[in-house]
Design an enzyme around this catalytic site. Structure first.
Site, PDB file in Angstrom:
ATOM      1  N   ARG A 284       0.778  -1.237   0.025  1.00 56.64           N
ATOM      2  CA  ARG A 284       0.035   0.031   0.176  1.00 56.64           C
ATOM      3  C   ARG A 284       0.659   1.207   0.076  1.00 56.64           C
ATOM      4  O   ARG A 284       0.356   2.242  -0.739  1.00 56.64           O
ATOM      5  CB  ARG A 284      -0.861   0.120   1.327  1.00 56.64           C
ATOM      6  CG  ARG A 284      -2.241   0.255   0.913  1.00 56.64           C
ATOM      7  CD  ARG A 284      -2.966   0.206   2.295  1.00 56.64           C
ATOM      8  NE  ARG A 284      -3.905  -1.076   1.889  1.00 56.64           N
ATOM      9  CZ  ARG A 284      -4.783  -1.452   2.686  1.00 56.64           C
ATOM     10  NH1 ARG A 284      -4.935  -0.911   4.085  1.00 56.64           N
ATOM     11  NH2 ARG A 284      -5.654  -2.511   2.417  1.00 56.64           N
ATOM     12  N   HIS A 345      -5.811   6.113   6.619  1.00 55.65           N
ATOM     13  CA  HIS A 345      -6.499   5.007   6.632  1.00 55.65           C
ATOM     14  C   HIS A 345      -6.422   4.313   7.895  1.00 55.65           C
ATOM     15  O   HIS A 345      -7.153   3.824   8.723  1.00 55.65           O
ATOM     16  CB  HIS A 345      -6.325   4.068   5.568  1.00 55.65           C
ATOM     17  CG  HIS A 345      -6.991   2.829   5.442  1.00 55.65           C
ATOM     18  ND1 HIS A 345      -8.386   2.811   5.573  1.00 55.65           N
ATOM     19  CD2 HIS A 345      -6.656   1.460   5.335  1.00 55.65           C
ATOM     20  CE1 HIS A 345      -9.028   1.526   5.546  1.00 55.65           C
ATOM     21  NE2 HIS A 345      -7.762   0.739   5.624  1.00 55.65           N
ATOM     22  N   ARG A 380       1.565  -1.610   7.347  1.00 56.47           N
ATOM     23  CA  ARG A 380       0.542  -2.872   7.379  1.00 56.47           C
ATOM     24  C   ARG A 380       0.093  -3.326   5.966  1.00 56.47           C
ATOM     25  O   ARG A 380      -0.150  -2.733   5.274  1.00 56.47           O
ATOM     26  CB  ARG A 380      -1.020  -2.316   8.141  1.00 56.47           C
ATOM     27  CG  ARG A 380      -1.624  -3.628   8.444  1.00 56.47           C
ATOM     28  CD  ARG A 380      -3.074  -2.973   9.008  1.00 56.47           C
ATOM     29  NE  ARG A 380      -3.554  -1.945   8.260  1.00 56.47           N
ATOM     30  CZ  ARG A 380      -4.755  -2.116   7.718  1.00 56.47           C
ATOM     31  NH1 ARG A 380      -5.285  -3.481   7.692  1.00 56.47           N
ATOM     32  NH2 ARG A 380      -5.348  -1.335   6.751  1.00 56.47           N
TER      33      ARG A 380
HETATM   34  P1  FAD Z   1     -12.576   0.231  16.269  1.00 54.02           P
HETATM   35  O1  FAD Z   1     -13.271  -0.833  15.615  1.00 54.02           O
HETATM   36  O2  FAD Z   1     -12.210   1.447  15.573  1.00 54.02           O
HETATM   37  O3  FAD Z   1     -13.370   0.983  17.592  1.00 54.02           O
HETATM   38  C1  FAD Z   1     -12.957   1.605  18.284  1.00 54.02           C
HETATM   39  C2  FAD Z   1     -14.142   1.918  19.446  1.00 54.02           C
HETATM   40  O4  FAD Z   1     -13.755   2.659  20.361  1.00 54.02           O
HETATM   41  C3  FAD Z   1     -15.485   2.483  19.037  1.00 54.02           C
HETATM   42  O5  FAD Z   1     -16.360   1.726  19.572  1.00 54.02           O
HETATM   43  C4  FAD Z   1     -15.413   3.760  19.597  1.00 54.02           C
HETATM   44  O6  FAD Z   1     -16.655   4.364  19.868  1.00 54.02           O
HETATM   45  C5  FAD Z   1     -14.538   3.617  20.829  1.00 54.02           C
HETATM   46  N1  FAD Z   1     -13.909   4.678  21.385  1.00 54.02           N
HETATM   47  C6  FAD Z   1     -12.756   5.485  20.761  1.00 54.02           C
HETATM   48  N2  FAD Z   1     -12.688   6.489  21.825  1.00 54.02           N
HETATM   49  C7  FAD Z   1     -13.461   6.478  22.840  1.00 54.02           C
HETATM   50  C8  FAD Z   1     -13.558   7.341  23.933  1.00 54.02           C
HETATM   51  N3  FAD Z   1     -12.914   8.316  24.311  1.00 54.02           N
HETATM   52  N4  FAD Z   1     -14.540   6.844  24.969  1.00 54.02           N
HETATM   53  C9  FAD Z   1     -15.364   5.796  24.525  1.00 54.02           C
HETATM   54  N5  FAD Z   1     -15.218   4.741  23.523  1.00 54.02           N
HETATM   55  C10 FAD Z   1     -14.289   5.160  22.678  1.00 54.02           C
HETATM   56  N6  FAD Z   1      -8.585  -4.106   8.436  1.00 54.02           N
HETATM   57  C11 FAD Z   1      -8.925  -5.392   7.905  1.00 54.02           C
HETATM   58  O7  FAD Z   1      -7.868  -6.133   8.680  1.00 54.02           O
HETATM   59  N7  FAD Z   1      -9.384  -5.686   6.953  1.00 54.02           N
HETATM   60  C12 FAD Z   1      -9.975  -4.765   6.205  1.00 54.02           C
HETATM   61  O8  FAD Z   1     -11.103  -5.131   5.343  1.00 54.02           O
HETATM   62  C13 FAD Z   1     -10.294  -3.571   6.779  1.00 54.02           C
HETATM   63  N8  FAD Z   1     -10.928  -2.731   6.006  1.00 54.02           N
HETATM   64  C14 FAD Z   1     -10.930  -1.264   6.438  1.00 54.02           C
HETATM   65  C15 FAD Z   1     -11.811  -0.314   5.839  1.00 54.02           C
HETATM   66  C16 FAD Z   1     -12.091   0.953   6.484  1.00 54.02           C
HETATM   67  C17 FAD Z   1     -12.773   1.802   5.693  1.00 54.02           C
HETATM   68  C18 FAD Z   1     -11.384   1.321   7.685  1.00 54.02           C
HETATM   69  C19 FAD Z   1     -11.600   2.544   8.172  1.00 54.02           C
HETATM   70  C20 FAD Z   1     -10.604   0.035   8.120  1.00 54.02           C
HETATM   71  C21 FAD Z   1     -10.393  -0.954   7.664  1.00 54.02           C
HETATM   72  N9  FAD Z   1      -9.475  -1.909   8.244  1.00 54.02           N
HETATM   73  C22 FAD Z   1      -9.379  -3.173   7.776  1.00 54.02           C
HETATM   74  C23 FAD Z   1      -8.985  -1.610   9.615  1.00 54.02           C
HETATM   75  C24 FAD Z   1      -9.690  -2.316  10.797  1.00 54.02           C
HETATM   76  O9  FAD Z   1     -11.016  -2.102  10.279  1.00 54.02           O
HETATM   77  C25 FAD Z   1      -9.242  -1.460  12.088  1.00 54.02           C
HETATM   78  O10 FAD Z   1      -8.153  -1.368  12.477  1.00 54.02           O
HETATM   79  C26 FAD Z   1      -9.775  -2.377  12.917  1.00 54.02           C
HETATM   80  O11 FAD Z   1     -11.447  -2.734  13.055  1.00 54.02           O
HETATM   81  C27 FAD Z   1      -9.820  -1.566  14.448  1.00 54.02           C
HETATM   82  O12 FAD Z   1     -10.685  -2.444  15.633  1.00 54.02           O
HETATM   83  P2  FAD Z   1     -10.692  -1.787  17.011  1.00 54.02           P
HETATM   84  O13 FAD Z   1     -11.273  -2.774  17.596  1.00 54.02           O
HETATM   85  O14 FAD Z   1      -9.142  -1.607  17.317  1.00 54.02           O
HETATM   86  O15 FAD Z   1     -11.201  -0.263  16.869  1.00 54.02           O
HETATM   87  C1  SIN Z   2      -9.667  -2.707   1.934  1.00 50.46           C
HETATM   88  O1  SIN Z   2     -10.651  -3.317   1.809  1.00 50.46           O
HETATM   89  O2  SIN Z   2      -9.087  -2.329   1.126  1.00 50.46           O
HETATM   90  C2  SIN Z   2      -9.238  -2.597   3.342  1.00 50.46           C
HETATM   91  C3  SIN Z   2      -8.258  -3.710   3.756  1.00 50.46           C
HETATM   92  C4  SIN Z   2      -7.546  -3.222   4.931  1.00 50.46           C
HETATM   93  O3  SIN Z   2      -7.279  -1.874   5.395  1.00 50.46           O
HETATM   94  O4  SIN Z   2      -6.943  -3.960   5.660  1.00 50.46           O
END
Ligand code: FAD
Ligand code: SIN
Length: 527
Positions: A284, A345, A380
């Site tokens: 990427r 991202h 990543r």
């Molecule tokens: P998140 O899922 O971001 O959850 C964070 C949580 O923390 C939320 O509930 C939020 O409300 C809460 N929070 C934050 N701050 C506070 C606060 N101060 N007080 C209370 N609550 C709080 N990764 C992959 O492996 N495959 C993919 O296909 C992929 N596609 C993606 C597509 C997009 C558009 C995006 C944005 C990311 C993608 N990623 C992908 C990355 C991946 O989705 C994330 O890295 C991962 O989901 C993060 O999960 P998490 O549980 O760490 O945090």
């Molecule tokens: C994507 O679907 O292109 C996002 C995948 C990722 O961020 O891991």
């Protein structure tokens, strides 16, 4: 409405993939409180499209997944962590299936898709909305669990630690958190163990694939409480986000390129092979830089993604959500090319931790995107993050269950609101937000230099002084809490970038275009 002080065995801040799985794992062993800022759908997890990486086919191997991850990570991945996470991939996917996750299947079993930097098809997915399916699957097991209390629309303000309360004997210990509740009051939650699962920080840039919640709150809270952070300069820009005058930034999954879509320039020509022989499926950082370079070379505001040749069936079958969202904007990817730009991202850096999420503070864990374990190195590999979230959630819960119950009773003071006056102009909050995002996009984007970083830091200092002044004199609100955190995240990214005198992975500097043999992780330590 919640009472002013509640106690739980386990407090989890964040309800994305990492937080939800940790809640599910811990609920059999004690009371759990899981908190989020908005609704369950407001997380990076719910936006994830492409899928989750995990070796399952016989033509693939753990060693190749490790190798691809290390190649993408440009020499900074921690091999022991990479191995543990890659080895867990197959089981995590099986466990999700047992919990009811609707992965796409074909005659051979799981349908596996392909993304940049992967030498094999090894991404399990649920159409083009894998994250939402994971979130909904886990939520079913969490939401009505008798041991779990979910606090939605509650924003964590700051961690409460023993050192902060003046108990300096022994190691700093996390005791709980102050939360701004859905009624705009500050309440106190105490817990034996606290897990930060607060996701990323894409909102620090003007254009991002991330939802509003991604303001780096957990990283900022951990830093203020005394945790070191690691590799904050490595913000990953996704190569293909929709470029549109009025619609919010939207991701066009890398799986589109994995299934054969092409990048083309304003002359309707494929250009990516001029930059890397792996073409559209190079890692990427390389693809995003190539697009950025080509846009500058051609004087264009965007490049284009061409999926026309994939055909109607493939598009509607594999990418129904992206297709529908584009159609709602009047864009039909079966018939026209789609304008794209790279956008912030994924935060590869974060709070320094091991695979179990342990931090510098006792009883404080960090998991998922807020953590930095060394898996991603300087860039990543696609679809490794959902995997890391889930592997860490399991390892963290396991570690927590080995910890003795702490019986020392330190009373937690209520939040001090003296000195607060009703604010005069909330517009200042929005203006400071916009300024920070402009500074970061203008000076700390895909291509950096010493001078740009110096400019960014100078400008940010002025904004931070204004925020510091405003913050302690006005009633807290979610956007004010986020603004303070964003400004700190911006500072940490800039300071880390200033420490790296080389170009590596996601950090490219025109002053240091080469990669040093001796390049290491960047650490910043709170004073
Ligand atoms: P998140 O899922 O971001 O959850 C964070 C949580 O923390 C939320 O509930 C939020 O409300 C809460 N929070 C934050 N701050 C506070 C606060 N101060 N007080 C209370 N609550 C709080 N990764 C992959 O492996 N495959 C993919 O296909 C992929 N596609 C993606 C597509 C997009 C558009 C995006 C944005 C990311 C993608 N990623 C992908 C990355 C991946 O989705 C994330 O890295 C991962 O989901 C993060 O999960 P998490 O549980 O760490 O945090
Ligand atoms: C994507 O679907 O292109 C996002 C995948 C990722 O961020 O891991």
């Amino acid at each position: 409405m919640t009472t002013n002080h509640q106690h739980f065995d386990y407090l989890i801040i964040g309800s994305g993939a990492a937080g939800l799985l940790a809640a599910y794992q811990l609920a059999e062993h004690g009371t759990v409180c899981i908190v989020n800022k908005g609704d369950f759908s407001e997380s990076n997890t719910y936006q994830a499209q492409g899928g989750i990486a995990g070796v399952s086919g016989i033509s693939d191997s753990i060693d190749e997944h490790i190798n691809d991850t290390m190649q993408a990570g440009a020499g900074l991945c921690h091999e022991d962590i990479v191995r543990q996470i890659a080895e867990a991939g197959g089981n995590i996917i099986d466990e999700l299936r047992e919990l009811g996750m609707p992965f796409d299947e074909d005659a051979q079993g799981l349908h596996l898709t392909q993304e940049g930097g992967h030498s094999h098809r090894r991404i399990a997915h649920s159409k083009d909305a894998t994250g939402r399916a994971i979130g909904e699957t886990l939520l079913k097991h969490v939401q009505h669990h008798p041991n779990i209390q979910c606090l939605r629309h509650h924003t964590a303000v700051d961690l409460i630690t023993s050192h902060r309360l003046g108990h300096h004997h022994g190691k700093n210990r996390c005791l709980g958190v102050y939360l701004l509740n859905n009624d705009n009051h500050i309440i106190t939650i105490s817990a034996q163990q606290t897990i930060l699962a607060t996701g990323g920080a894409g909102k620090v840039y003007m254009y991002t694939s991330n939802p509003h919640a991604a303001t780096g709150d957990g990283i900022a809270m951990a830093w203020r409480a005394g945790c070191k952070v690691m590799n904050m300069e490595f913000m990953q820009f996704h190569p293909t986000c929709l470029y549109h005058a009025s619609a919010p930034t939207m991701l066009l999954s890398e799986a589109l390129r994995g299934e054969g879509a092409h990048l083309i320039n304003a002359d309707d020509k494929r250009f990516i092979f001029n930059y890397d022989e792996r073409g559209e499926l190079a890692p990427r950082d390389i693809v995003a830089r190539a697009i950025d370079h080509e846009m500058k070379k051609q004087g264009q505001d965007s490049m284009f993604l061409d999926a026309r040749h994939l055909g109607n069936e493939r598009i509607s079958e594999h990418f129904p959500n992206i297709h529908q969202r584009l159609m709602a904007l009047g864009l039909d990817m079966r018939e026209q090319v789609i304008p794209i730009v790279p956008a912030a991202h994924y935060m590869c850096g974060g709070v320094a931790s091991n695979l179990s999420g342990q931090t510098d503070i006792e009883s404080l864990y960090v998991i998922g995107e807020s953590a930095c374990t060394g898996l991603h190195g300087a860039n990543r590999l696609a679809s490794n993050s959902l995997l890391e979230c889930l592997v860490m959630a399991k390892a963290c819960s396991k570690h927590i269950l080995t910890q003795a119950i702490n019986t020392e009773n330190i009373p937690l003071p209520a939040w001090d609101e003296s000195g607060i006056t009703p604010e005069s102009e909330r517009i200042q909050i929005k203006q400071n937000w916009d300024e920070i995002r402009a500074i970061m996009s203008n000076y700390v984007g895909i291509v950096r230099s010493d001078e740009r970083l110096r400019r960014a830091r100078r400008r940010l200092t002025v904004v931070q002084e204004e925020i510091a002044h405003f913050y302690w004199q006005h009633p807290l609100s979610r956007d004010l809490i986020e603004l303070r955190n964003l400004s700190l995240i911006a500072e940490l990214i800039i300071r880390s970038a200033q420490q790296r005198h080389e170009s590596r992975g996601l950090h490219y500097s025109t002053d240091y275009p080469n990669t040093n043999h001796t390049g290491k992780d960047t650490f910043l330590y709170p004073e």
